[in-house]
Design an enzyme around this catalytic site. Structure first.
Site, PDB file in Angstrom:
ATOM      1  N   GLU A   8       0.836  -1.198   0.000  1.00 17.59           N
ATOM      2  CA  GLU A   8       0.000   0.000   0.000  1.00 17.59           C
ATOM      3  C   GLU A   8       0.871   1.248   0.000  1.00 17.59           C
ATOM      4  OE1 GLU A   8      -2.857   2.509   3.082  1.00 17.59           O
ATOM      5  OE2 GLU A   8      -2.406   0.410   3.527  1.00 17.59           O
ATOM      6  N   ASP A  54      -1.489  -1.130   5.622  1.00 18.53           N
ATOM      7  CA  ASP A  54      -1.370  -0.599   6.983  1.00 18.53           C
ATOM      8  C   ASP A  54      -2.377  -1.277   7.918  1.00 18.53           C
ATOM      9  OD1 ASP A  54       0.544   1.064   5.984  1.00 18.53           O
ATOM     10  OD2 ASP A  54      -0.749   2.845   5.889  1.00 18.53           O
ATOM     11  N   ASP A  87      -4.664  -0.302   9.810  1.00 21.59           N
ATOM     12  CA  ASP A  87      -5.725   0.618  10.223  1.00 21.59           C
ATOM     13  C   ASP A  87      -6.966   0.349   9.377  1.00 21.59           C
ATOM     14  OD1 ASP A  87      -5.033   1.626   7.759  1.00 21.59           O
ATOM     15  OD2 ASP A  87      -4.227   3.522   8.494  1.00 21.59           O
ATOM     16  N   ASP A 136      -8.311   2.117   6.934  1.00 23.31           N
ATOM     17  CA  ASP A 136      -8.064   2.313   5.500  1.00 23.31           C
ATOM     18  C   ASP A 136      -7.315   1.127   4.908  1.00 23.31           C
ATOM     19  OD1 ASP A 136      -9.371   4.676   5.069  1.00 23.31           O
ATOM     20  OD2 ASP A 136      -7.650   5.939   5.570  1.00 23.31           O
TER      21      ASP A 136
END
Length: 707
Positions: A486, A559, A561, A563
Site C-alpha cells: 500500500e 497498513d 488501520d 483504511d
C-alpha cells in the site's frame, strides 16, 4: 437361472417370463450403467420417472419417496395406477407386463403419454430383474391390487406376520399369475406404490442410496414440473453425532410454482446482469419409425412429431457457467442435440448483435468465442417431444437430430427479439450483456497476447511488465513471493527489508477500483488492476491459468488501520472475482503488521527486549502484565500508523522475514457464502450494506480509527 424354485415346480412358463430378464441380470451395466451406487440410484430414477410421467400427463400431483431402514426404497404416487386388466397379446395383467416384459409399457405410439421420460419400456422390468424382491400395489376401481416378484419372477411371499423381507419364503406362480386384491380403497382413489429391495448378488457391497442426490433430483423435478409436490423421507439409521443425540429421520417437501425461471434463479450464484429471459417455441419434424402392421410384420413409417422448447437464460456479473439440459424432465448431463442447438444459436445471435453495434462497443474485427458468450450464464434448457432418441438406456445424451435445428431457430428468434427490443428495461439489459461479452472477448485476447510475457525475463531481455515492479531474481514457484504494498511511502522501507532473491514488490496507489460494482471493461482499463493481473501473469476471469502464475505466494501488505483493511478488502475482491483459483489454492495471504512496539527494559547488561502487539486489547493486556511484575518499559510506546513508519529491520522481522513474520492465509470454505459476503460489502445494492453497518456500529473499536 437365479430363481430359487425347486425342480418339481420349475416349468416352461418360467422360461417365458425370465428369458428376457436373464439378459438384464447377466449384463446389468448395459441397462443401468454400473453396479455401484450410481447404478443403484439409476434404478431408483427409473421408478420415480414413471411417476413423474403421470404428473407430466396431468394425472398426478404428489409423489412420495421413502428410504426404509431395511435397505429397501418405496415410491408412491396418486396417478391413474398401472392398468390391472388383461393385455390381449400376452394374456397377462398390465402390472405383470410392465414389470416382466422388456420393451413393454404405455410410452410407445404416443397414445397414453404425449411426452415422457420413459420410452424404451425397460425401466420397471430392469429394476424388477435386479431386485431380490419387488412389491407393487395398484389402487384402482375401489381396490388395492398387489403383485410380488423375486428377481423378476411373479409369485407370493410368506412373510409370517413379521413384515416384508426379501428372504421370506417365496412360492412362484405355476399355472397362471394372480393379481391379488390386498384391500379395499376409497372410491375415486388411484395410484401406484412400488417397494423393492436391490439384489445383493448384483450390486457391489458398498452401493447405497444417496439422500443428497435424491433430494437434489426431487428439487430439480419440482422446478421442471410446476405444481408437483415431491416428499423425500429417509428412515435409515445414521451415525450419531459427537454429542450422542440420535439423528431424527430426514424429510423434505419440494414444491415450486415458478417453473424453470425460478430454477435458473436458484442455480445462479452471482448478482444478476439481466433478468431471467424465457425463450419458448416449438417446431415440427418427421422421422421414420418401425411399427407393426396388421399382419405382425415390422414396417417403416413416416411419423410427424412436435418438439416444444422452453429455455430460461440469465446472465450474471461473474464468469462461471451453469447450464442444465433436460428432455421430458430427464436430465441429460452430457448434453445432446438440444444443447448443441442452444449453444450454436446463442453464439450466432450474440455475434450478429455485436457486429451490428461494433462501433459503439469498440469490438473491432475480432469475433466472439463460445466461452465469451457462456461467461456468467445460468441456463435451463428443456425440450418435450414424443419418443426422443437417447444414446443408451441411461439417457445422458439426446440423439434426435431434428431437435438441434428446432432449438436453434427458437433461440435465435426469441433472443434476437429481446436484444433488439425497444422496451427500456430490456434495452438496458441487452446493452449491459453486449458490453459484458465484448469485455470477455477482449480479456481472452489480452490473455493470449500476454502469454509470452508470462515467462520471467532476465534484465537483458525486453519486458513489458510495469516499471514500478521490483521483481525478484529467482523464478522458483516454491519460494517466490509477490508483495502488493500500500502506497509508495512504504516501498523504500520494503525494498530494504525484502530478500530480493525471492521477494518481489508491487506498490499500488491507495484504494483500487471496486471490481464488484465495475464492469469487466472498467476493471481491465484500470491501471492498478491491470498491473496486478499483468504482474501475476496468469490471465483473469475464465482464462485464468494458475499454472502460469509467476509467483507461488501473493501477499497483500497494507497498513494496520481501517483504511488498510478497506484496501485489503478491495484487493481480495479483485482476486475473488477474477483470479479465484489463486484463492482456492491457498496462494493468497494477508500480511499482519503490528500496531505497537514496546521496548522492555532489562536490568544490568542484558539487552532490552522488544515485543510487538497487534491490537489495543493485546497492548493493554501486556502493559497490565508488565506493571504487575514491576517490569519497566520505554515510554512513550511506539504506535505505527503505517508501514512507512517502520525501520527496515522492524518490517522484515514482523512482516517479511519467513522465519519470524505472521501471515494470514485467505481461504474460502464456502464459495457461495463468500459470494454473498462480497456482494454485501462491495456490491451495488446499498441498503443491505447500510443495515449491516448500522447493526454492527456498537461493536466498532473506535481506537482503530485515526482521527
Amino acid at each position: 437361472m437365479t430363481s430359487t424354485t425347486s425342480g418339481a415346480a420349475y416349468t416352461a412358463r418360467h422360461l417365458s417370463v425370465l428369458e428376457g430378464l436373464e439378459a438384464v441380470r447377466k449384463r446389468p451395466g448395459m441397462y443401468i450403467g454400473s453396479t455401484d451406487s450410481r447404478g443403484l440410484m439409476h434404478c431408483l430414477w427409473e421408478i420415480i420417472d414413471n411417476s413423474v410421467d403421470e404428473a407430466l400427463a396431468g394425472h398426478c400431483d404428489r409423489i412420495e419417496i421413502v428410504l426404509h431402514a431395511d435397505g429397501s426404497v418405496e415410491v408412491s404416487d396418486n396417478g391413474r395406477g398401472i392398468p390391472v386388466d388383461i393385455e390381449p397379446k400376452t394374456g397377462l395383467t398390465g402390472v405383470e407386463v410392465v414389470f416382466t416384459k422388456l420393451h413393454a409399457g404405455g410410452k410407445f405410439g404416443g397414445g397414453s403419454y404425449a411426452a415422457s421420460g420413459g420410452l424404451h419400456g425397460v425401466g420397471a422390468s430392469v429394476v424388477n430383474a435386479l431386485s431380490a424382491r419387488l412389491d407393487v400395489d395398484v389402487t384402482r376401481n375401489g381396490k388395492v391390487h398387489r403383485m410380488c416378484f423375486r428377481r423378476g419372477e411373479p409369485g407370493t411371499f410368506d412373510d409370517k406376520g413379521q413384515g416384508r423381507k426379501p428372504d421370506s419364503r417365496f412360492s412362484p406362480f405355476v399355472d397362471g399369475s394372480i393379481l391379488a386384491v390386498a384391500a379395499k380403497a376409497k372410491r375415486g382413489l388411484t395410484g401406484t406404490r412400488v417397494r423393492y429391495w436391490a439384489d445383493e448378488q448384483i450390486f457391489i457391497a458398498g452401493a447405497k442410496f444417496s439422500y443428497q442426490e435424491l433430494a437434489d433430483r426431487a428439487r430439480q423435478t419440482s422446478f421442471l414440473v410446476p405444481g408437483l409436490t415431491i416428499v423425500v423421507n429417509d428412515l435409515r439409521e445414521r451415525p450419531a453425532p459427537l454429542d450422542g443425540e440420535p439423528e431424527k429421520p430426514r424429510e423434505e417437501v419440494f414444491f415450486h410454482e415458478g417453473g424453470i425461471a425460478e430454477f435458473a434463479d436458484f442455480l445462479a450464484i452471482d448478482p444478476p446482469l439481466t433478468d431471467v429471459w424465457r425463450l419458448q417455441g416449438s417446431g415440427n419434424f418427421t422421422e421414420t419409425v418401425p411399427v407393426l402392421d396388421d399382419k405382425g410384420h415390422m414396417v417403416s413409417k413416416e411419423t410427424s412429431r412436435v418438439a416444444d422448447v422452453d429455455i430460461a437464460v440469465r446472465w450474471g456479473t461473474g464468469y462461471d457457467t451453469t447450464v442444465k439440459s433436460y428432455v421430458n424432465i430427464i436430465a441429460t448431463p452430457k448434453g445432446g442435440t438440444h444443447l448443441a442447438g442452444f449453444e450454436q444459436s446463442l453464439l450466432k445471435t450474440l455475434r450478429k448483435n455485436v457486429e451490428a453495434n461494433s462501433r459503439k462497443l469498440k469490438a473491432g474485427n475480432d469475433k466472439l468465442d463460445k466461452d465469451d458468450v457462456l461467461a456468467g450464464l445460468t441456463a435451463v434448457v428443456t425440450v418435450r417431444l414424443a419418443e426422443p432418441q437417447f444414446e443408451g438406456q441411461t439417457k445422458e445424451v439426446l440423439g434426435t437430430s431434428a431437435v438441434r435445428s428446432i432449438v436453434s431457430k427458437v433461440v435465435e428468434t426469441e433472443l434476437n427479439a429481446i436484444l433488439t427490443s425497444s422496451k427500456r428495461q430490456e434495452k438496458q439489459q441487452a446493452s449491459q450483456l453486449l458490453d459484458k461479452v465484448v469485455a470477455e472477448m477482449k480479456s481472452r485476447i489480452s490473455a493470449r497476447m500476454h502469454k509470452e510475457t508470462q515467462r520471467r525475463k532476465t534484465a537483458l531481455e525486453s519486458s513489458s511488465l510495469p516499471a514500478k515492479l521490483y521483481d525478484c531474481r529467482k523464478s522458483d514457484l516454491r519460494t517466490s513471493e509477490l508483495f502488493i504494498v500500500e502506497g509508495d511511502s512504504a516501498m523504500g522501507t520494503a525494498k530494504a527489508a525484502r530478500n530480493s532473491e525471492h521477494q518481489a514488490l508491487l506498490p499500488i496507489r491507495g484504494k483500487i477500483l471496486n471490481v464488484q460494482k465495475a464492469s469487466v471493461g472498467d476493471m481491465l482499463s484500470n491501471t492498478e488492476c491491470a498491473a496486478i493481473i499483468q504482474v501475476i501473469g496468469a490471465g483473469s476471469g475464465r482464462s485464468f491459468d494458475i499454472d502460469a502464475s509467476r509467483y507461488g505466494k501473493v501477499v497483500i501488505m497494507t497498513d494496520a488501520d481501517v483504511d488498510g483493511a478497506h484496501i485489503r478488502t478491495l484487493l481480495l475482491t479483485l482476486f475473488f472475482r477474477y483470479m479465484r483459483p489463486l484463492v482456492d489454492a491457498g496462494n493468497v495471504y494477508a500480511a499482519v503488521p503490528p500496531l505497537h512496539r514496546i521496548e522492555i527494559i532489562n536490568s544490568g547488561s542484558k539487552p532490552n527486549e522488544v515485543v510487538y502487539t497487534y491490537s489495543e486489547a493485546e497492548l493493554h493486556a501486556l502493559v497490565k502484565k508488565l506493571n504487575r511484575s514491576n517490569r519497566r518499559y520505554k515510554e512513550p510506546i511506539q504506535r505505527y500508523k503505517g508501514l512507512g513508519e517502520m525501520d527496515a529491520d522492524q518490517l522484515a522481522e514482523t512482516t517479511m522475514d519467513p522465519r519470524a513474520r505472521t501471515l494470514r492465509r485467505v481461504q474460502i470454505a464456502d464459495a457461495a457464502a463468500a459470494e454473498k459476503t462480497f456482494e454485501l460489502l462491495m456490491g451495488s445494492d446499498v441498503a443491505p450494506r447500510k443495515e449491516f453497518i448500522v447493526t454492527g456500529a456498537d461493536d466498532l473499536d473506535r481506537e482503530r480509527i485515526d482521527a
